[in-house]
Design an enzyme around this catalytic site. Structure first.
Site, PDB file in Angstrom:
ATOM      1  N   GLY A   1      58.600  42.278  24.191  1.00 22.24           N
ATOM      2  CA  GLY A   1      57.396  42.980  23.792  1.00 22.24           C
ATOM      3  C   GLY A   1      56.566  43.559  24.921  1.00 22.24           C
ATOM      4  N   ILE A   2      55.254  43.459  24.762  1.00 16.85           N
ATOM      5  CA  ILE A   2      54.324  44.042  25.726  1.00 16.85           C
ATOM      6  C   ILE A   2      54.456  43.377  27.091  1.00 16.85           C
ATOM      7  CG2 ILE A   2      51.892  44.473  26.254  1.00 16.85           C
ATOM      8  CD1 ILE A   2      51.376  44.448  23.213  1.00 16.85           C
TER       9      ILE A   2
ATOM     10  N   ASP B   1      55.729  27.128  29.170  1.00 15.20           N
ATOM     11  CA  ASP B   1      55.172  27.003  27.830  1.00 15.20           C
ATOM     12  C   ASP B   1      53.677  26.779  28.017  1.00 15.20           C
ATOM     13  OD1 ASP B   1      54.230  26.225  25.346  1.00 15.20           O
ATOM     14  OD2 ASP B   1      55.888  24.869  24.921  1.00 15.20           O
ATOM     15  N   VAL B   2      52.858  27.760  27.631  1.00 20.46           N
ATOM     16  CA  VAL B   2      51.424  27.686  27.906  1.00 20.46           C
ATOM     17  C   VAL B   2      50.744  26.544  27.168  1.00 20.46           C
ATOM     18  CG1 VAL B   2      51.349  30.169  28.359  1.00 20.46           C
ATOM     19  CG2 VAL B   2      50.737  29.316  26.075  1.00 20.46           C
TER      20      VAL B   2
ATOM     21  N   ASN C   1      49.509  36.931  28.945  1.00 19.27           N
ATOM     22  CA  ASN C   1      49.974  37.755  27.833  1.00 19.27           C
ATOM     23  C   ASN C   1      50.428  36.942  26.622  1.00 19.27           C
ATOM     24  OD1 ASN C   1      51.374  40.259  26.576  1.00 19.27           O
ATOM     25  ND2 ASN C   1      53.070  38.813  26.890  1.00 19.27           N
TER      26      ASN C   1
ATOM     27  N   TYR D   1      42.823  34.514  13.803  1.00 22.62           N
ATOM     28  CA  TYR D   1      43.333  35.212  14.986  1.00 22.62           C
ATOM     29  C   TYR D   1      42.194  35.908  15.723  1.00 22.62           C
ATOM     30  CZ  TYR D   1      45.645  38.800  17.799  1.00 22.62           C
ATOM     31  OH  TYR D   1      46.037  39.618  18.831  1.00 22.62           O
TER      32      TYR D   1
ATOM     33  N   LYS E   1      40.535  35.394  19.655  1.00 24.26           N
ATOM     34  CA  LYS E   1      40.340  36.453  20.643  1.00 24.26           C
ATOM     35  C   LYS E   1      38.875  36.562  21.051  1.00 24.26           C
ATOM     36  CE  LYS E   1      44.617  37.535  21.083  1.00 24.26           C
ATOM     37  NZ  LYS E   1      45.336  37.227  22.337  1.00 24.26           N
TER      38      LYS E   1
END
Length: 249
Positions: free
Chosen positions: A15-16, A58-59, A85, A172, A176
């Site tokens: 992905g990004i 793994d965050v 990210n 979600y 953020k």
């Protein structure tokens, strides 16, 4: 290699994150592909070339984060760029439509497990990784931290009845909003140092996170994060923006 800048991108095996890694590597920066599954990270690094290395990360696992920081110190000695990210928009997607995924995040009935997993990845994970990497960023001539946020986390925009995207406000979006607060807190704490901390919205991008229902490309999404990762000494800190410019908190 010792003279090259070093960048760590979490969740960069697809992905990004992968696109950001590709663009930084193309600028002769050593990119470290943070991935929970090391084999996927290795495959992603191979697709980029000699400037890419895979790192198991793994965050949500402090032990994994600490080991990644130790590896970076032993192998490279410092870190110039950290792109937080890695993120999730829901706890699972098997068999669920995009509409069902959005509805599952509404605060009136979101599950405890969903709340816990989203905050663990999108907020606590960012703090954990940043804390672990700060000593390495302090060793760099000019440290840069970029946190991948979302316009959905803007309280100002969500409070505007004319904003059509406010209907998606849920757990979600709340994560953020919290991430934006974390970004600003780190920026204030570090504003007397050479480390700049900024948040960015990549836009509604077609990725696995939204069942590829997004309208933007990963190339478009990577534009602003890459710019912030490469800020010079006159660049800002403590900002929230997208490719079109500043966003309100």
């Amino acid at each position: 290699m010792a003279k090259k800048s070093i960048a760590l991108i979490t969740g960069a095996n697809k992905g990004i994150g992968l696109q950001i890694a590709k663009e930084l590597a193309a600028k002769d920066i050593i990119v470290l592909i943070g991935a929970r599954d090391l084999s996927r990270g290795t495959a992603a690094a191979a697709s980029i070339g000699a400037n890419a290395w895979a790192v198991q990360l793994d965050v949500t696992d402090p032990t994994s984060v600490a080991k990644a920081a130790e590896y970076i110190r032993e192998r490279f000695g410092h870190l110039d760029i950290l792109v937080n990210n890695a993120g999730i928009s829901h706890a699972g997607q098997a068999g669920r439509s995009m509409e069902e995924l959005v509805q599952s995040g509404f605060l009136s009935h979101v599950s405890y497990d969903e709340m816990q997993r989203l905050f663990a990845t999108n907020v606590f994970g960012v703090v954990t990784v940043t804390q672990a990497m700060l000593p390495l960023l302090r060793e760099a001539p000019a440290g840069r931290i970029v946190n991948m946020s979302s316009m959905n986390g803007s309280l100002t925009l969500n409070a505007d009845p004319s904003n059509p995207f406010r209907q998606f406000a849920g757990i979600y979006a709340a994560t953020k909003t919290a991430l934006n607060a974390v970004t600003l807190s780190f920026a204030i704490e570090l504003e007397s140092t050479h480390i700049k901390v900024n948040a960015v919205c990549p836009g509604f991008t077609a990725t696995e996170m939204n069942n590829f229902s997004g309208t933007g490309s990963v190339e478009e999404a990577a534009r602003e994060p890459v710019r912030l990762a490469l800020l010079d000494e006159n660049g800002p800190t403590g900002t929230f923006s997208n490719a079109n410019g500043p966003l309100p908190w």
